[in-house]
Design a protein around this motif. Structure first.
Motif, PDB file in Angstrom:
ATOM      1  N   THR A  19       0.832  -1.209   0.000  1.00 17.15           N
ATOM      2  CA  THR A  19       0.000   0.000   0.000  1.00 17.15           C
ATOM      3  C   THR A  19       0.863   1.253   0.000  1.00 17.15           C
ATOM      4  O   THR A  19       2.030   1.223   0.415  1.00 17.15           O
ATOM      5  N   LYS A  20       0.256   2.360  -0.429  1.00 14.36           N
ATOM      6  CA  LYS A  20       0.968   3.637  -0.381  1.00 14.36           C
ATOM      7  C   LYS A  20       1.269   4.031   1.065  1.00 14.36           C
ATOM      8  O   LYS A  20       2.333   4.579   1.353  1.00 14.36           O
ATOM      9  N   VAL A  21       0.351   3.736   1.969  1.00 14.33           N
ATOM     10  CA  VAL A  21       0.586   4.031   3.395  1.00 14.33           C
ATOM     11  C   VAL A  21       1.828   3.260   3.863  1.00 14.33           C
ATOM     12  O   VAL A  21       2.675   3.811   4.573  1.00 14.33           O
ATOM     13  N   GLN A  22       1.939   2.006   3.480  1.00 19.88           N
ATOM     14  CA  GLN A  22       3.107   1.194   3.841  1.00 19.88           C
ATOM     15  C   GLN A  22       4.389   1.846   3.316  1.00 19.88           C
ATOM     16  O   GLN A  22       5.413   1.870   4.017  1.00 19.88           O
ATOM     17  N   LEU A  23       4.348   2.389   2.094  1.00 23.95           N
ATOM     18  CA  LEU A  23       5.543   3.029   1.526  1.00 23.95           C
ATOM     19  C   LEU A  23       5.917   4.293   2.287  1.00 23.95           C
ATOM     20  O   LEU A  23       7.102   4.556   2.522  1.00 23.95           O
ATOM     21  N   VAL A  24       4.919   5.060   2.698  1.00 22.56           N
ATOM     22  CA  VAL A  24       5.194   6.261   3.497  1.00 22.56           C
ATOM     23  C   VAL A  24       5.780   5.865   4.847  1.00 22.56           C
ATOM     24  O   VAL A  24       6.761   6.458   5.318  1.00 22.56           O
ATOM     25  N   MET A  25       5.215   4.827   5.462  1.00 21.07           N
ATOM     26  CA  MET A  25       5.738   4.367   6.745  1.00 21.07           C
ATOM     27  C   MET A  25       7.163   3.835   6.593  1.00 21.07           C
ATOM     28  O   MET A  25       8.025   4.090   7.443  1.00 21.07           O
ATOM     29  N   TYR A  26       7.429   3.120   5.504  1.00 21.60           N
ATOM     30  CA  TYR A  26       8.777   2.601   5.286  1.00 21.60           C
ATOM     31  C   TYR A  26       9.762   3.748   5.035  1.00 21.60           C
ATOM     32  O   TYR A  26      10.902   3.700   5.490  1.00 21.60           O
ATOM     33  N   ALA A  27       9.317   4.771   4.333  1.00 25.74           N
ATOM     34  CA  ALA A  27      10.184   5.940   4.123  1.00 25.74           C
ATOM     35  C   ALA A  27      10.602   6.521   5.472  1.00 25.74           C
ATOM     36  O   ALA A  27      11.775   6.832   5.689  1.00 25.74           O
ATOM     37  N   GLY A  28       9.649   6.642   6.385  1.00 26.17           N
ATOM     38  CA  GLY A  28       9.960   7.166   7.716  1.00 26.17           C
ATOM     39  C   GLY A  28      10.891   6.259   8.488  1.00 26.17           C
ATOM     40  O   GLY A  28      11.826   6.716   9.148  1.00 26.17           O
ATOM     41  N   ALA A  29      10.664   4.964   8.399  1.00 28.91           N
ATOM     42  CA  ALA A  29      11.500   4.010   9.138  1.00 28.91           C
ATOM     43  C   ALA A  29      12.911   3.928   8.569  1.00 28.91           C
ATOM     44  O   ALA A  29      13.874   3.788   9.317  1.00 28.91           O
ATOM     45  N   GLY A  31      14.369   6.269   6.441  1.00 34.04           N
ATOM     46  CA  GLY A  31      15.000   7.555   6.165  1.00 34.04           C
ATOM     47  C   GLY A  31      15.145   7.829   4.674  1.00 34.04           C
ATOM     48  O   GLY A  31      15.748   8.815   4.276  1.00 34.04           O
ATOM     49  N   ASP A  32      14.565   6.967   3.828  1.00 31.05           N
ATOM     50  CA  ASP A  32      14.637   7.148   2.376  1.00 31.05           C
ATOM     51  C   ASP A  32      13.373   7.861   1.922  1.00 31.05           C
ATOM     52  O   ASP A  32      12.338   7.242   1.699  1.00 31.05           O
ATOM     53  N   PHE A  33      13.471   9.170   1.793  1.00 28.84           N
ATOM     54  CA  PHE A  33      12.319   9.985   1.432  1.00 28.84           C
ATOM     55  C   PHE A  33      12.309  10.370  -0.039  1.00 28.84           C
ATOM     56  O   PHE A  33      11.691  11.364  -0.422  1.00 28.84           O
ATOM     57  N   ASN A  34      12.970   9.604  -0.886  1.00 29.33           N
ATOM     58  CA  ASN A  34      12.927   9.864  -2.317  1.00 29.33           C
ATOM     59  C   ASN A  34      11.456   9.898  -2.732  1.00 29.33           C
ATOM     60  O   ASN A  34      10.722   8.934  -2.495  1.00 29.33           O
ATOM     61  N   PRO A  35      11.000  10.971  -3.359  1.00 29.25           N
ATOM     62  CA  PRO A  35       9.574  11.100  -3.658  1.00 29.25           C
ATOM     63  C   PRO A  35       9.030  10.062  -4.652  1.00 29.25           C
ATOM     64  O   PRO A  35       7.817   9.907  -4.749  1.00 29.25           O
ATOM     65  N   ILE A  36       9.879   9.330  -5.352  1.00 30.59           N
ATOM     66  CA  ILE A  36       9.350   8.291  -6.252  1.00 30.59           C
ATOM     67  C   ILE A  36       8.660   7.179  -5.471  1.00 30.59           C
ATOM     68  O   ILE A  36       7.923   6.382  -6.045  1.00 30.59           O
ATOM     69  N   ILE A  52       6.754   3.663  -6.672  1.00 29.86           N
ATOM     70  CA  ILE A  52       7.282   2.303  -6.585  1.00 29.86           C
ATOM     71  C   ILE A  52       7.796   2.076  -5.169  1.00 29.86           C
ATOM     72  O   ILE A  52       8.169   3.014  -4.471  1.00 29.86           O
ATOM     73  N   ALA A  53       7.794   0.821  -4.773  1.00 27.96           N
ATOM     74  CA  ALA A  53       8.289   0.476  -3.439  1.00 27.96           C
ATOM     75  C   ALA A  53       9.804   0.633  -3.379  1.00 27.96           C
ATOM     76  O   ALA A  53      10.503   0.485  -4.382  1.00 27.96           O
ATOM     77  N   HIS A  54      10.292   0.898  -2.198  1.00 28.02           N
ATOM     78  CA  HIS A  54      11.727   0.926  -1.946  1.00 28.02           C
ATOM     79  C   HIS A  54      12.285  -0.479  -2.218  1.00 28.02           C
ATOM     80  O   HIS A  54      11.700  -1.473  -1.773  1.00 28.02           O
TER      81      HIS A  54
END
Length: 134
Positions: A19-29, A31-36, A52-54
């Protein structure tokens, strides 16, 4: 104690849809905030169809596969290469098998070939894990 022999499959894991929410949460966890990974417009501006997912998220999924097969704290090494993209909605299947068992300092160590597949069956992440069998 977990016991495997060379050639044995690892118990497959099928993840819930990404999910997009999962990707936002993973970005926070991570530290990879690349907007893609979090912003569709930014991803499209870079030639993608959307976020796309990290890559490291699929690596984490494969770490989960190894830990669930051998037990908490058992994974000694995890190496992967990224071969494709994961997008929101993808259901990722994690699978692998024991390639060989060796002994290191008197302890059995399993070397496993592991992979993550997208819904089309394409390998998006492939790698190797080493895990202690005790």
């Amino acid at each position: 104690m977990v016991t495997y022999k060379a050639g044995d499959p690892l118990p497959e894991i099928v993840k819930d849809p990404v999910t997009k929410v999962q990707l936002v949460m993973y970005a926070g966890a991570s530290g990879d905030f690349n907007p893609i990974h979090t912003d569709d417009e930014a991803a499209r501006a870079r030639g993608l169809k959307g976020v796309i997912a990290h890559g490291m998220l699929s690596m984490a999924f494969l770490g989960q596969l190894a830990e669930s097969a051998f037990g908490a704290g058992s994974v000694r090494k995890l190496e992967v290469n990224f071969r494709g993209m994961i997008v929101p909605g993808d259901v990722i299947t994690l699978r692998g098998h024991v390639a060989e068992i060796t002994e290191v300092d008197g302890r059995p160590l399993a070397r496993c070939d592991i992979e993550a597949l997208n819904p089309s069956g394409d390998v998006v992440t492939k790698g190797e894990a080493e895990a202690w069998m005790e």
